[in-house]
Scaffold this active site. Structure first.
Site, short mmCIF file in Angstrom:
data_model
loop_
_atom_site.label_atom_id
_atom_site.label_comp_id
_atom_site.label_asym_id
_atom_site.label_seq_id
_atom_site.Cartn_x
_atom_site.Cartn_y
_atom_site.Cartn_z
N ASN B 22 60.74 31.50 44.37
CA ASN B 22 60.63 30.29 43.57
C ASN B 22 61.89 29.46 43.79
OD1 ASN B 22 61.31 28.64 41.07
ND2 ASN B 22 59.17 29.16 40.70
N SER B 45 55.48 27.63 43.27
CA SER B 45 55.99 26.58 42.41
C SER B 45 55.35 26.75 41.05
CB SER B 45 55.68 25.20 43.00
OG SER B 45 56.48 24.23 42.34
N GLU B 46 56.16 26.70 40.00
CA GLU B 46 55.69 27.16 38.69
C GLU B 46 54.63 26.26 38.06
OE1 GLU B 46 58.84 26.36 39.40
OE2 GLU B 46 59.81 25.27 37.75
N ASN B 47 54.41 25.09 38.64
CA ASN B 47 53.33 24.25 38.11
C ASN B 47 51.95 24.71 38.60
OD1 ASN B 47 54.30 23.26 40.66
ND2 ASN B 47 52.91 21.54 40.42
N SER B 87 50.86 31.33 36.35
CA SER B 87 52.11 31.08 37.06
C SER B 87 53.26 31.83 36.42
CB SER B 87 52.40 29.58 37.06
OG SER B 87 53.57 29.32 37.78
#
Lengths: 233, 217, 233, 217
Positions: B22, B45-47, B87
């Site tokens: 990440n 990607s945390e979205n 996520s």
């Protein structure tokens, strides 16, 4: 099948009142319920609390509600793209509760799934944990976080059907699924309302039981915040 | 002394075969450009995307496909899209092997501050608090000092914390530093930078054991 | 892309040892990891603990492991289809921990998602809550349940790719997704291993990060427990 | 006196327009056959399907499409399949409007026992504990007495409980009964069954207020 279709955004928003708490899907401007937001601006609703990962930009998304000072309190994880937001916050006009992003998602999911509270490591030892219960499990410290309570959840999907089933595209999914069914009334707007039976039951991201009202949205702008590209070789 | 791309290039050496990574906003984003091509790595990607690819070609941007920095991106073959709950299951559940993020301050016990300057700037923590509270392997990418010239490597952070005792390694424009129980331990010098330069720019305890090699970039 | 493909079930099960704890997907005989179970029987592993919603039937599924007395302890929600199971349980040969079905799923999910514990209403006031912390939230009572710990998770999907991405069909999904990534090593067997890029990234049920090893399974029997039909008019 | 189908038929009258309904194994499963066709109802099965339809035509059974009773079923247009975590989010989160399940015993304060007879039979609770701890609206479908002729409507359950104070209504072969703070309240008699018959078959406190009508089926 239980039909959830309503005629338009006006019917979808019936029952919204000043002072209510709303959940709004989206990450940045990606996957936000554009139609619901426009309507909330148009009807001039006031003193609302918004649970939303971001606060839009100055002239789009939730920024439109902030501009008109309709928002009493924002609950978000990141608000760094909005000058008007920062001004209202620093002047004290706007209450702000900042919450770690994963915790924000899970507090919605807890409300959706009937969990009153859960332990998460995020925020331990920081301001976020102040006044909250902390506890050790297996040698690691965790913070007790509780489920959100909201009156309406406004979400945006790519496709949906009259049964309320939803399908998302790309990273526009983000917070939308966990907000479905996490408020008393969930309103879904979709880019395309397809006939029942067209969505493969194996490929539905949100089953219709979590959605109370659904309508086909209009005039999606889908604004890009950071247009980054590479050159062709 | 390194520039931002130099820091990214050095950090890319920390990315091993088989890592899920990440990348935070800023310098960390640049790391993707320097990862060896002979190893298998996936960027999360945390979205809501795993298997993130480079920026799209001009004209192929899709408003529905962005990264956590709100930049238009692409998805590589084998990629998947998912919701925020999933996520953070990846992040909190320690399925992500390496987290690289920026910081305003790091303390010698591994505390990190990167989300708020009281009364002045409050952008929010985004996913950083979840990431630093969960990841086993956290590398901070930052300049050694702030714009005023003050050290960002402190005995104790002065800003509100993002996480406690979590940072394992720091790569700055001057040095590579490990966070140990005894304090910051100097591992490598940036090209043309002396131990004394680093010592001067470091406010926290800096351990210098033996000869400190220059980075190989 | 990180490749998870292994040659066969033998390679997929490398590292399994007597005394370990396994999670096994499936509901009844639907969606069970048939290949992994057969191999566990074949290698004669012993003294294992199985976390699985059901215990198979006498001569199929987990029942095969029970027949050979390879199981020390079962953690399940419903075990009513298996006479050998009942015999071993009542005679005390087999340890059994019965857990509400939703709690069982969530204890797996907690392990997957890094939650050490959560509060659920299920089982409050019953044997299930004995010795556990209970607590009131908003006037309702809840039981504190903790995440499972397991060495291997064996799951079965319909389709998968080398990146470990999984897609399920019908109700064969059940417990499989929440067990992925909930054990130290997750082994997925699939009916069809498709080339990378063939699965639509929007339609993946379990992203590959939760799967450590994947292989194309063989000879699926997919036995039906209750064949119920209606007559054509 | 009703048979199993009669009980199911009477319970079907409790299913309202717009209800999401979870049906337990046994008599509850039969309820689906008697729901009015002019209302919109969806059946949820906790193993992972919403919008469950009738059994498949012979030759069209699919081992991958079953209900919680492990019977082959079909999915109606608008149906969805999902995992167990999502299924119990529906149940625990009170998105299911009505739960109909069988019982071995019900007590006059609404406790229910239906999963275990110590030393004799232990099939497990399956999803019943989640269902009864969560649902706002729980109807029990059962025979009024067990095979030995003993009442199943008790002052206090003798078997290990499935849930406490949760049952709202009971439909048996003899009667429709509401669970109230004062005890069981008799609402309707089955055809040809007298109040005395019901009184005799009921071990717990039975409130009989005014004239008790016969069920309309």
């Amino acid at each position: 099948m239980i039909r959830k279709k309503v005629a338009d955004v006006k019917e979808a928003l019936q029952g919204v009142q000043d002072g209510m708490t709303f959940m709004l899907g989206g990450f940045g401007l990606c996957g936000i319920p554009e139609n619901a937001i426009s309507e909330l601006v148009a009807i001039g609703i006031k003193e609302i609390t918004c649970i939303s990962n971001n606060a839009g930009v100055d002239d789009f998304g939730l920024g439109l509600l902030l501009q008109k000072k309709q928002v009493k309190k924002m609950i978000s994880s990141y608000v760094g793209e909005n000058d008007e937001f920062e001004r209202q916050m620093l002047s004290g006009e706007l209450e702000v509760e900042l919450t770690p992003q994963g915790t924000l998602a899970e507090k919605c999911r807890a409300a959706q799934a009937g969990f009153p509270a859960f332990y998460t490591p995020a925020g331990y030892g920081t301001e976020v944990a102040e006044g909250k219960e902390t506890r050790e499990f297996n040698g690691k410290m965790y913070v007790l976080e509780t489920a959100y309570k909201a009156d309406f959840a406004f979400v945006k999907a790519w496709k949906g059907d009259e049964a309320g089933n939803l399908v998302f595209k790309g990273t526009a999914r983000n917070f939308n699924p966990c907000m479905c069914g996490a408020a008393k009334i969930t309103v879904a707007e979709v880019e395309e309302l397809v006939p029942v039976g067209e969505l493969d039951p194996n490929e539905i991201h949100v089953p219709g039981i979590f959605v109370k009202r659904i309508f086909q949205g209009k005039n999606y702008e889908k604004r890009i915040e950071q247009r980054t590209v590479r050159q062709r070789a | 002394m390194l520039d931002k791309n130099g820091i990214a290039k050095r950090i890319a050496q920390e990315v091993n075969d088989g890592y899920f990574v990440n990348l935070g906003i800023g310098i960390p984003t640049l790391v993707a450009n320097y990862v060896r091509e002979d190893i298998e790595v996936e960027f999360q990607s945390e979205n809501g995307v795993l298997g993130m690819g480079p920026f799209p070609f001009e004209g192929e941007e899709d408003a529905d496909i962005i990264n956590a920095g709100k930049q238009t991106i692409t998805a590589l073959p084998g990629a998947s899209f998912f919701d925020s709950v999933t996520s953070f299951a990846m992040i909190r559940g320690q399925h992500v092997d390496l987290t690289i993020l920026g910081a305003m301050e790091v303390s010698e016990n591994g505390d990190i501050a990167n989300w708020k300057i009281p009364g002045k700037m409050v952008k929010g923590m985004g996913g950083a608090m979840d990431l630093v509270a969960s990841a086993e392997n956290i590398i901070v990418a930052m300049m050694h000092t702030n714009r005023a010239g003050d050290s960002k490597l402190l005995k104790k952070c002065s800003l509100p914390l993002t996480g406690v005792g979590c940072v394992k390694k720091i790569v700055t424009n001057l040095a590579v530093i490990a966070v140990t129980p005894e304090g910051f331990q100097l591992l490598e010098r940036a090209p043309g930078v002396s131990v004394e330069d680093i010592q001067k720019a470091t406010d926290g305890t800096l351990l210098v054991k033996g000869d400190i090699p220059e980075m190989e970039l």
